[in-house]
Design an enzyme around this catalytic site. Sequence first.
Site, PDB file in Angstrom:
ATOM      1  N   LEU A   1       0.809  -1.214   0.000  1.00 40.15           N
ATOM      2  CA  LEU A   1       0.000   0.000   0.000  1.00 40.15           C
ATOM      3  C   LEU A   1       0.844   1.268   0.000  1.00 40.15           C
ATOM      4  O   LEU A   1       0.448   2.290  -0.555  1.00 40.15           O
ATOM      5  CB  LEU A   1      -0.915   0.009   1.233  1.00 40.15           C
TER       6      LEU A   1
ATOM      7  N   PHE B   1       5.227   2.803   0.638  1.00 38.12           N
ATOM      8  CA  PHE B   1       6.616   2.628   1.043  1.00 38.12           C
ATOM      9  C   PHE B   1       7.163   3.964   1.526  1.00 38.12           C
ATOM     10  O   PHE B   1       6.793   5.022   1.012  1.00 38.12           O
ATOM     11  CB  PHE B   1       7.488   2.140  -0.120  1.00 38.12           C
ATOM     12  N   SER B   2       8.047   3.889   2.488  1.00 38.18           N
ATOM     13  CA  SER B   2       8.759   5.079   2.938  1.00 38.18           C
ATOM     14  C   SER B   2      10.100   4.638   3.481  1.00 38.18           C
ATOM     15  O   SER B   2      10.404   3.449   3.557  1.00 38.18           O
ATOM     16  CB  SER B   2       7.965   5.819   4.022  1.00 38.18           C
ATOM     17  N   ASN B   3      10.892   5.615   3.893  1.00 38.10           N
ATOM     18  CA  ASN B   3      12.192   5.323   4.490  1.00 38.10           C
ATOM     19  C   ASN B   3      12.039   4.506   5.774  1.00 38.10           C
ATOM     20  O   ASN B   3      12.935   3.767   6.174  1.00 38.10           O
ATOM     21  CB  ASN B   3      12.906   6.645   4.795  1.00 38.10           C
TER      22      ASN B   3
ATOM     23  N   GLY C   1       9.748   2.122   6.326  1.00 38.08           N
ATOM     24  CA  GLY C   1       9.306   0.761   6.038  1.00 38.08           C
ATOM     25  C   GLY C   1       8.111   0.798   5.115  1.00 38.08           C
ATOM     26  O   GLY C   1       7.820   1.820   4.494  1.00 38.08           O
ATOM     27  N   GLY C   2       7.383  -0.301   5.036  1.00 35.72           N
ATOM     28  CA  GLY C   2       6.235  -0.365   4.148  1.00 35.72           C
ATOM     29  C   GLY C   2       4.955  -0.596   4.921  1.00 35.72           C
ATOM     30  O   GLY C   2       4.957  -0.919   6.110  1.00 35.72           O
TER      31      GLY C   2
ATOM     32  N   ASP D   1      -1.776  13.330  14.731  1.00 36.82           N
ATOM     33  CA  ASP D   1      -1.405  13.243  13.307  1.00 36.82           C
ATOM     34  C   ASP D   1      -2.663  13.176  12.439  1.00 36.82           C
ATOM     35  O   ASP D   1      -2.769  12.343  11.541  1.00 36.82           O
ATOM     36  CB  ASP D   1      -0.538  12.002  13.088  1.00 36.82           C
TER      37      ASP D   1
END
Length: 858
Positions: free
Chosen positions: A234, A236-238, A240-241, A367
Amino acid sequence: MPGVQETQLYCLADRTYFDTPARLPDADSRYRLDTDPPPAGWRREAVGLWTSLVPEHAELAEQGWKIHVSTVPDEAEATLRDTARICLSHGVPFKFLRSTRALSLMADKHMNRSGAGKFIAVYPPDDTVFRALAEELSTALAGRSGPYVLSDLRIGDAPVYTRYGAYVPRWCADADGSRVLALRDPSGQLVPDERGVVFRTPSWVEVPSFLRPHLAARAAARDDTFPYTVTEALQFSNAGGIYLAKDRETGRRVVLREARPHCGLDGAGDDAVTRLHREHRALTTLAGLDCVPEVHGVRTVWEHHFLIEEHIEGNTLLEEIVGRFALVRGAVTVEELAPYVAWTDAMVGELSRALEEIHARGLRFGDLHPSNIIVRPDGRIALVDFEYATALDDQDTPLAGAQGLQAPPGTPGAEADAYALWATWLTMLMPLTEMAGLERAKALTLESWARSRYGLPAGAGPARPALLHGLDDSRRREAEVAALFEPEVDWAGIRTRLLAGIHAGATPERTDRLFPGGPGLFATGGTDLANGAAGVLYALHRTGAPVPEEWTDWLAAAALRRDPAEAGGLFDGLPGTALVLTLLGRAEQGRELWDRAMSTASPAPSADLFTGRAGIALAALRMARASDGPEPGTRLIDTALSTARDLDLLARGEEVDGMRLPESAGLLRGLSGAALLHLELHALTGEDWLREAARTAVGREAGHLVTLDDGTLQVRDGGRNLLYLNQGSSGVALVAQAYTARHEDPALDALIPGVRKGCAMEFVREPGLFMGRAGLVATAGQLSPDGRRGPEVLSSVRNLTWHLLADEDRLLVPGATLRRCSADLATGAAGLLLSLDFLSGATDATAKSGLLDLLTLG
């Protein structure tokens, strides 16, 4: 244009403009190796956030097994010292992130994960030295911590990694025709250097024998007992996923939230694993509430941590806004807008209830924004991403949130959530709240407009946060912007302030850019038409504003520094810059630059106007017009005719070696540019095949258009419908209008009303020329039978108050993504200047020009 994660890099150094990360203000956190004199016999070089140390007489190998060392901030200085000692003893070049702040930012949760963890890169000259270095580094750094470098193979248990790749930047085209970093294969051909998130080697490279045990250890570390099968990634980022998965025993669908150790640092220095376990504690505390997902536990697989939680069916609130937003779906009256307003009220009610329940259990959310809200099929909502959910009185954990939706730092928990709730409500009515991140009072401007437009009663919506009751300076600046558009549009005042903003942003002392623009300008040496100096100087020249000689000198010198082998096209390269220099009276320099580019550059694979062959051929026509003698002019026209024949073949479905059809339609990114080229060549030569070629190309473009429910005609591109000049129906209609002005064609005439209606659309996300309001409103003026300043055009111009920022006597223009301001032609102040000058008819040059001529330097 860089993606969202890459764009983030260009928001680090300056709060007003996009700027290169090399200018990050980090002098107080530089490592000693960056500030001390280089060792004897070594030279130091700086590129972006990286500092290199290279033996003075060494020549870097072209490619090979490079070594990466990762670290965490607390160990970075020691890790750098120990790695440098080993590299210096072997005489091997290396580079490192120059400061603690640079290291933290590159590990930030929003950065691209493909580069995560890389602190030091080492370039062994051959396999023998490679092995020696790998073994010494893995021994010296044993026990140290650092993120896993996803693209690499880990050597031992130290934060030491390797992959085979390029040492020096060489470029080639990938399968999609994009320019990518390259390796040289055994035949000498350049092929893409694949830099993904999985360790792989080129087909011709054999893994050295001493690495095979490490490769086997990597495979053995995988946990085959993990009871979930991933069915979809769904996000991805630095950090994790996030994955959609299925329980292999029960068949239950779950969401797996991945956290990688030491990765995804936030402003407090917390990594992804710290935040994941914080989220697990919050969800456990909130168990039983239907506004939060049920948590199924935490599991560690290999080195990655996974939070397993309930999968909630539905769309994000952002997806719902995009799918429902009434102002782009033909709603005009308050009565037509009422169903959308009722839906926003229902969403606010759900969100208020959810936050009350969370607060009742002693937590803040921290957030809240539309991408963290799931709207279930029955209309109930659930909140996701509880990484910042902590005690209501927590003063240590920073707030998160999207730009413009965050309360100021230090705002107490319940009050911060209330601010984000109000901002989320405003986003549903006016999805431009990023503007409040640039000017806090812009939120009040948007709220006032929304209340009037939607016919909202005084008490509608959540209470306005007390934090917005002050802001006297910000409100004054907003009033200055509004005064330029009401009761009448002050064309001269807007022009004066735009020019003041352009002048104030000029930096002729810099060599990488003359004006602030979109992040793409740094890839072209700051010279190109779209984002660089050429576009700004062209807009000034075409609107009759003075162009200082110093600025033209800067453009000429910077263009000569650009590699002519990577010349680019009309809007992103040297051909456009050469043409601008010629228009500015520097014909000799323009011709020299043109000849350099044409003699060394390979033919562009694209057919479009922006970077491809249609644009280069059109530039050749413009250069021919400015040529001093018949011979060079004839050669340039012959070049344009040759390209026109190839483009015609391509438009008719035939293959042309080395060139591909655009995938979509539009003036800059479609075949509309080819049609324009054919029209201009037909006017010049009178050859009938060129008129037929123009009709074929614009007809092919028309095949991409669809009529929407509101009667507008737009380009269908996958799931999007587009109107823009860059890609969209506005450019198609401009070329169709140019064609029908010379040749009767009822089918093309019929396209224009539906496109014109779309171009006068009330809501537009960005203000720019290529992909925003400036381009659409100018097109509406060009296509309108009521003239350039009909009622719909003026109404659209007035809505520029949503975006423009007052700064003393200047107006600043937010660029693409609305994260920072820009002065460039494509996204910023120069494009808006050209558009408004065209609409106002303030200068003879624009009053007598058609919009197509202005856009294509005609």
